[in-house]
Design a protein around this motif. Structure first.
Motif, PDB file in Angstrom:
ATOM      1  N   GLY A  16       0.810  -1.211   0.000  1.00  0.00           N
ATOM      2  CA  GLY A  16       0.000   0.000   0.000  1.00  0.00           C
ATOM      3  C   GLY A  16       0.848   1.268   0.000  1.00  0.00           C
ATOM      4  N   LEU A  17       1.969   1.233  -0.717  1.00  0.00           N
ATOM      5  CA  LEU A  17       2.885   2.368  -0.784  1.00  0.00           C
ATOM      6  C   LEU A  17       2.571   3.260  -1.981  1.00  0.00           C
ATOM      7  N   GLU A  18       3.177   4.438  -1.997  1.00  0.00           N
ATOM      8  CA  GLU A  18       3.056   5.326  -3.150  1.00  0.00           C
ATOM      9  C   GLU A  18       3.627   4.625  -4.380  1.00  0.00           C
ATOM     10  N   PRO A  19       3.148   4.964  -5.573  1.00  0.00           N
ATOM     11  CA  PRO A  19       3.671   4.330  -6.790  1.00  0.00           C
ATOM     12  C   PRO A  19       5.181   4.554  -6.927  1.00  0.00           C
ATOM     13  N   PRO A  20       5.861   3.635  -7.604  1.00  0.00           N
ATOM     14  CA  PRO A  20       7.302   3.822  -7.827  1.00  0.00           C
ATOM     15  C   PRO A  20       7.561   5.052  -8.689  1.00  0.00           C
ATOM     16  N   PHE A  21       8.746   5.635  -8.527  1.00  0.00           N
ATOM     17  CA  PHE A  21       9.122   6.797  -9.319  1.00  0.00           C
ATOM     18  C   PHE A  21      10.461   6.540 -10.007  1.00  0.00           C
ATOM     19  N   VAL A  22      10.662   7.214 -11.120  1.00  0.00           N
ATOM     20  CA  VAL A  22      11.888   7.041 -11.905  1.00  0.00           C
ATOM     21  C   VAL A  22      12.998   7.889 -11.274  1.00  0.00           C
ATOM     22  N   PHE A  23      14.150   7.259 -11.096  1.00  0.00           N
ATOM     23  CA  PHE A  23      15.347   7.940 -10.623  1.00  0.00           C
ATOM     24  C   PHE A  23      16.504   7.407 -11.454  1.00  0.00           C
ATOM     25  N   GLY A  24      16.896   8.165 -12.458  1.00  0.00           N
ATOM     26  CA  GLY A  24      17.933   7.693 -13.383  1.00  0.00           C
ATOM     27  C   GLY A  24      17.466   6.410 -14.054  1.00  0.00           C
ATOM     28  N   PRO A  25      18.297   5.364 -14.037  1.00  0.00           N
ATOM     29  CA  PRO A  25      17.906   4.102 -14.667  1.00  0.00           C
ATOM     30  C   PRO A  25      17.043   3.221 -13.758  1.00  0.00           C
ATOM     31  N   PHE A  26      16.730   3.714 -12.561  1.00  0.00           N
ATOM     32  CA  PHE A  26      16.040   2.903 -11.562  1.00  0.00           C
ATOM     33  C   PHE A  26      14.557   3.239 -11.485  1.00  0.00           C
ATOM     34  N   LEU A  27      13.799   2.305 -10.960  1.00  0.00           N
ATOM     35  CA  LEU A  27      12.420   2.540 -10.564  1.00  0.00           C
ATOM     36  C   LEU A  27      12.429   2.384  -9.048  1.00  0.00           C
ATOM     37  N   SER A  28      12.202   3.497  -8.352  1.00  0.00           N
ATOM     38  CA  SER A  28      12.416   3.534  -6.905  1.00  0.00           C
ATOM     39  C   SER A  28      11.112   3.469  -6.130  1.00  0.00           C
ATOM     40  N   VAL A  29      11.182   2.751  -5.008  1.00  0.00           N
ATOM     41  CA  VAL A  29      10.064   2.638  -4.077  1.00  0.00           C
ATOM     42  C   VAL A  29      10.544   3.191  -2.744  1.00  0.00           C
ATOM     43  N   GLU A  30       9.831   4.198  -2.237  1.00  0.00           N
ATOM     44  CA  GLU A  30      10.213   4.791  -0.954  1.00  0.00           C
ATOM     45  C   GLU A  30       9.406   4.161   0.170  1.00  0.00           C
ATOM     46  N   LEU A  31      10.119   3.731   1.202  1.00  0.00           N
ATOM     47  CA  LEU A  31       9.483   3.164   2.390  1.00  0.00           C
ATOM     48  C   LEU A  31       9.193   4.279   3.384  1.00  0.00           C
ATOM     49  N   GLY A  32       8.442   3.979   4.419  1.00  0.00           N
ATOM     50  CA  GLY A  32       8.014   4.979   5.385  1.00  0.00           C
ATOM     51  C   GLY A  32       9.134   5.681   6.116  1.00  0.00           C
ATOM     52  N   ASN A  33      10.299   5.080   6.213  1.00  0.00           N
ATOM     53  CA  ASN A  33      11.406   5.694   6.930  1.00  0.00           C
ATOM     54  C   ASN A  33      12.376   6.415   5.994  1.00  0.00           C
ATOM     55  N   GLY A  34      11.968   6.650   4.742  1.00  0.00           N
ATOM     56  CA  GLY A  34      12.782   7.376   3.784  1.00  0.00           C
ATOM     57  C   GLY A  34      13.771   6.532   3.008  1.00  0.00           C
ATOM     58  N   VAL A  35      13.905   5.271   3.346  1.00  0.00           N
ATOM     59  CA  VAL A  35      14.785   4.369   2.604  1.00  0.00           C
ATOM     60  C   VAL A  35      14.133   4.060   1.261  1.00  0.00           C
ATOM     61  N   THR A  36      14.933   3.992   0.195  1.00  0.00           N
ATOM     62  CA  THR A  36      14.381   3.597  -1.102  1.00  0.00           C
ATOM     63  C   THR A  36      14.982   2.280  -1.554  1.00  0.00           C
ATOM     64  N   LEU A  37      14.146   1.508  -2.206  1.00  0.00           N
ATOM     65  CA  LEU A  37      14.569   0.313  -2.931  1.00  0.00           C
ATOM     66  C   LEU A  37      14.573   0.714  -4.392  1.00  0.00           C
ATOM     67  N   ASP A  38      15.741   0.692  -5.010  1.00  0.00           N
ATOM     68  CA  ASP A  38      15.915   1.152  -6.383  1.00  0.00           C
ATOM     69  C   ASP A  38      16.017  -0.055  -7.306  1.00  0.00           C
ATOM     70  N   TYR A  39      14.929  -0.362  -7.989  1.00  0.00           N
ATOM     71  CA  TYR A  39      14.855  -1.537  -8.852  1.00  0.00           C
ATOM     72  C   TYR A  39      15.569  -1.281 -10.174  1.00  0.00           C
ATOM     73  N   ALA A  40      16.377  -2.250 -10.580  1.00  0.00           N
ATOM     74  CA  ALA A  40      17.128  -2.159 -11.832  1.00  0.00           C
ATOM     75  C   ALA A  40      16.924  -3.437 -12.624  1.00  0.00           C
ATOM     76  N   ASP A  41      16.669  -3.295 -13.927  1.00  0.00           N
ATOM     77  CA  ASP A  41      16.594  -4.462 -14.806  1.00  0.00           C
ATOM     78  C   ASP A  41      18.001  -5.026 -14.974  1.00  0.00           C
ATOM     79  N   ILE A  42      18.157  -6.284 -14.619  1.00  0.00           N
ATOM     80  CA  ILE A  42      19.445  -6.962 -14.724  1.00  0.00           C
ATOM     81  C   ILE A  42      19.270  -8.143 -15.672  1.00  0.00           C
ATOM     82  N   PRO A  43      20.005  -8.178 -16.767  1.00  0.00           N
ATOM     83  CA  PRO A  43      19.871  -9.310 -17.688  1.00  0.00           C
ATOM     84  C   PRO A  43      20.497 -10.579 -17.092  1.00  0.00           C
TER      85      PRO A  43
END
Length: 131
Positions: free
Chosen positions: A27-54
């Motif tokens: 139930g988090l805010e939608p992911p946002f683009v940050f450079g080559p990443f798609l980032s998900v911000e958690l409640g404590n300000g930490v982000t998980l930055d998703y990257a496509d890895i072949p």
């Protein structure tokens, strides 16, 4: 100065699918683009930055400390999606939750195969979150 964890890069087969899986489930805010990443911000300000890895990459473990009410909500979504879950990180106690240290915890996989965990109390006797 205290040290705080800020972000990590999460390898994904399809970053959009994995990031949206997490935001929808938690139930988090939608992911946002940050450079080559798609980032998900958690409640404590930490982000998980998703990257496509072949190709292949090792599965990682990500644990999320949640309050009791949030555990109920997220766990309900896990069941509603028909996801397999376990009480242990080795997958031996399928479709069970654990009650370690007086809390509740459950493990499940994301679309890229990472082992995710929600828990209401840190292991080792730490205090949990209040809702």
């Amino acid at each position: 100065m205290p040290i705080h964890f800020n972000h990590t890069i999460v390898a994904a087969h399809k970053k959009e699918e994995s990031a949206r899986f997490l935001t929808d489930l938690f139930g988090l805010e939608p992911p946002f683009v940050f450079g080559p990443f798609l980032s998900v911000e958690l409640g404590n300000g930490v982000t998980l930055d998703y990257a496509d890895i072949p190709g292949e990459f090792p599965a990682q473990h990500y644990a999320f400390l949640v309050g009791d009410a949030d555990f109920d909500t997220v766990f309900g979504r896990i069941r509603d999606k028909g996801l397999t879950y376990w009480a242990d990180p080795y997958g031996e106690k399928e479709m069970e939750i654990n009650h370690l240290d007086g809390g509740r915890g459950v493990y499940f996989h994301d679309p890229s195969g990472h082992n995710l965990e929600i828990l209401t109390r840190p292991y080792g006797g730490g205090s949990g979150l209040t809702d």
